[in-house]
Write an enzyme that holds these catalytic residues in place. Structure first.
Site, mmCIF file in Angstrom:
data_model
loop_
_atom_site.group_PDB
_atom_site.id
_atom_site.type_symbol
_atom_site.label_atom_id
_atom_site.label_comp_id
_atom_site.label_asym_id
_atom_site.label_seq_id
_atom_site.Cartn_x
_atom_site.Cartn_y
_atom_site.Cartn_z
ATOM 1 N N LYS A 132 -2.505 49.508 -43.933
ATOM 2 C CA LYS A 132 -2.450 48.390 -44.882
ATOM 3 C C LYS A 132 -3.828 48.156 -45.514
ATOM 4 O O LYS A 132 -4.770 48.883 -45.233
ATOM 5 C CB LYS A 132 -1.907 47.146 -44.186
ATOM 6 C CG LYS A 132 -0.542 47.380 -43.500
ATOM 7 C CD LYS A 132 0.594 47.657 -44.486
ATOM 8 C CE LYS A 132 1.846 48.244 -43.862
ATOM 9 N NZ LYS A 132 2.564 47.396 -42.931
HETATM 10 C C1 PLP Z 1 3.774 47.181 -42.063
HETATM 11 C C2 PLP Z 1 4.953 46.371 -42.399
HETATM 12 C C3 PLP Z 1 5.526 45.464 -41.508
HETATM 13 C C4 PLP Z 1 5.155 45.375 -40.056
HETATM 14 O O1 PLP Z 1 3.830 45.229 -39.795
HETATM 15 P P1 PLP Z 1 3.236 45.646 -38.365
HETATM 16 O O2 PLP Z 1 1.859 45.071 -38.427
HETATM 17 O O3 PLP Z 1 3.236 47.154 -38.336
HETATM 18 O O4 PLP Z 1 4.063 45.052 -37.322
HETATM 19 C C5 PLP Z 1 6.556 44.657 -41.963
HETATM 20 N N1 PLP Z 1 7.030 44.755 -43.212
HETATM 21 C C6 PLP Z 1 6.525 45.645 -44.094
HETATM 22 C C7 PLP Z 1 7.104 45.695 -45.459
HETATM 23 C C8 PLP Z 1 5.490 46.498 -43.709
HETATM 24 O O5 PLP Z 1 5.019 47.388 -44.584
#
Ligand code: PLP
Length: 381
Positions: free
Chosen positions: A180
């Site tokens: 991210k």
């Molecule tokens: C990455 C992501 C999540 C979950 O995040 P984590 O930190 O990996 O638990 C949820 N929704 C979307 C759209 C994502 O890209």
């Protein structure tokens, strides 16, 4: 292999983490609040509640938003499973509405047609980093008494009609997974302007207990009460030290992602087999993903062959995402992608190209050339 996403860690990040390890609090201490305050200010929200993952953030938001047995939450089928799972965690039912063909975000008209007297929440996703139609969802929510939980795990740094994502929905959820925009290893956060929601989110991440260990130390008391069924979803001071150090670089990184997207779009514009991602005039995306769509009718092979040929060129393409209702678990619950023709059709031709701030212009050009080579070789004649 050039991956589709990758973290950037520099010497300042490493020093910040090392310094945090040397302090009194290595789980939830003062750096959690410092990170929350800095994050809230960055996205223009009153409150930010840091938790142990984006998934935990979604779960906490589902709890705070009052999702429970008998309730429904309308969401996108084209997302990571965690978006819909948060409703299931709370005993509620996710309901999938179709996406718009332009941005692949939830289509407000389709959402409106899925509302029932059981609908409690709308769960739009800012797919790829392009903001969803938040004004339309806010209007639906006002009219029907719903809560909007925006899954902005792709959209840190994005703008919607000149306003930052994170300040627009009742609750906005972000992830700090390494792919991210910024990372804490694992981590997540919920932003909100509503003090009642903020209180419930804080409760939920700490077992449903109405004070935390540091507050009790400061107030010289052992007394606490557990008032709801919560979890241990806390983020640590060590992680928040990394988060603070990463957050300082967010603006630069989002600019770099935008520059990479612009460079891709210029380099790929003359390849008829490749459709470029669309940006609506009211949005400045933050480009978590750069997703192209293959014009399969112009190709002699399917997406899988194109995918494999690009992987053979060391280009870490990916597919975001298999439709949630098509996963075996959801199929067993009786879900299908019937009634989701746009998601079904568009999903079958998506391909995510590598995009992360540390990519050089040369990397972008190499990917574009690799795509040109593969697509030319696979052209239908
Ligand atoms: C990455 C992501 C999540 C979950 O995040 P984590 O930190 O990996 O638990 C949820 N929704 C979307 C759209 C994502 O890209």
């Amino acid at each position: 292999m050039l991956p589709y996403g990758h973290q950037t860690i520099d010497e300042f990040d490493i020093r910040a983490v090392a310094e945090a390890l040397d302090k009194d609090w290595i789980t939830s201490g003062p750096l959690v609040e410092e990170f929350e305050d800095a994050f809230a200010e960055t996205v223009g929200a009153r409150h930010a509640i840091a938790v142990s993952s984006g998934t935990a953030a979604l779960h906490a938001a589902a709890f705070a938003g009052g999702l429970g047995p008998g309730a429904e939450a309308v969401t996108s089928p084209l997302t990571f499973v965690a978006t819909a799972n948060c409703a299931l965690y709370q005993g509620a039912r996710p309901v999938f509405a179709d996406v718009s063909p332009d941005t692949l975000n939830l289509d407000p008209d389709q959402v409106a047609s899925q509302l029932t007297e059981r609908t409690r929440a709308l769960l739009p996703v800012d797919y790829g980093g392009h903001a969803a139609e938040l004004d339309a969802f806010a209007a639906l929510a006002d009219r029907h008494g719903l809560v909007v939980i925006e899954d902005a795990c792709h959209a840190l740094g994005a703008e919607y009609r000149g306003r930052p994502v994170g300040s627009l929905a009742h609750m906005t959820v972000f992830s700090f997974h390494p792919v991210k925009h910024i990372t804490t290893g694992e981590g997540g956060i919920v932003t909100t302007d509503d003090p009642q929601l903020a209180r419930r989110l804080r409760l939920f991440r700490n077992h449903g207990i109405d004070s935390d260990a540091r507050q009790r130390q400061q107030e010289a008391t052992w007394v606490y009460g557990m008032v709801a069924l919560g979890y241990n979803y806390r983020l640590t001071d060590v992680q928040c030290a990394l988060g603070l150090s990463q957050l300082a670089k967010l603006g630069r990184w989002v600019e770099r992602r935008r520059a990479i997207a612009t460079r891709y779009s210029a380099a790929l514009a003359d390849i008829p087999e490749v459709e470029l991602p669309q940006v609506l005039p009211w949005c400045r995306p933050s480009w978590h993903l750069y997703v192209v769509r293959l014009r399969l009718e112009l190709l002699a092979v399917g997406r899988m062959e194109v995918f494999r040929a690009l992987r053979a060129e060391n280009i870490g393409v990916n597919v975001h995402y298999p439709l949630v209702p098509r996963h075996p678990y959801y199929q067993e619950l009786g879900y299908s992608s019937d009634g989701l023709p746009v998601a079904e059709r568009e999903q079958s031709r998506l391909l995510s190209l590598p995009i992360f701030p540390a990519m050089s212009d040369g990397d972008v050009d190499d990917v574009a050339e690799g795509i040109r080579k593969v697509v030319t070789a696979c052209r239908a004649r």
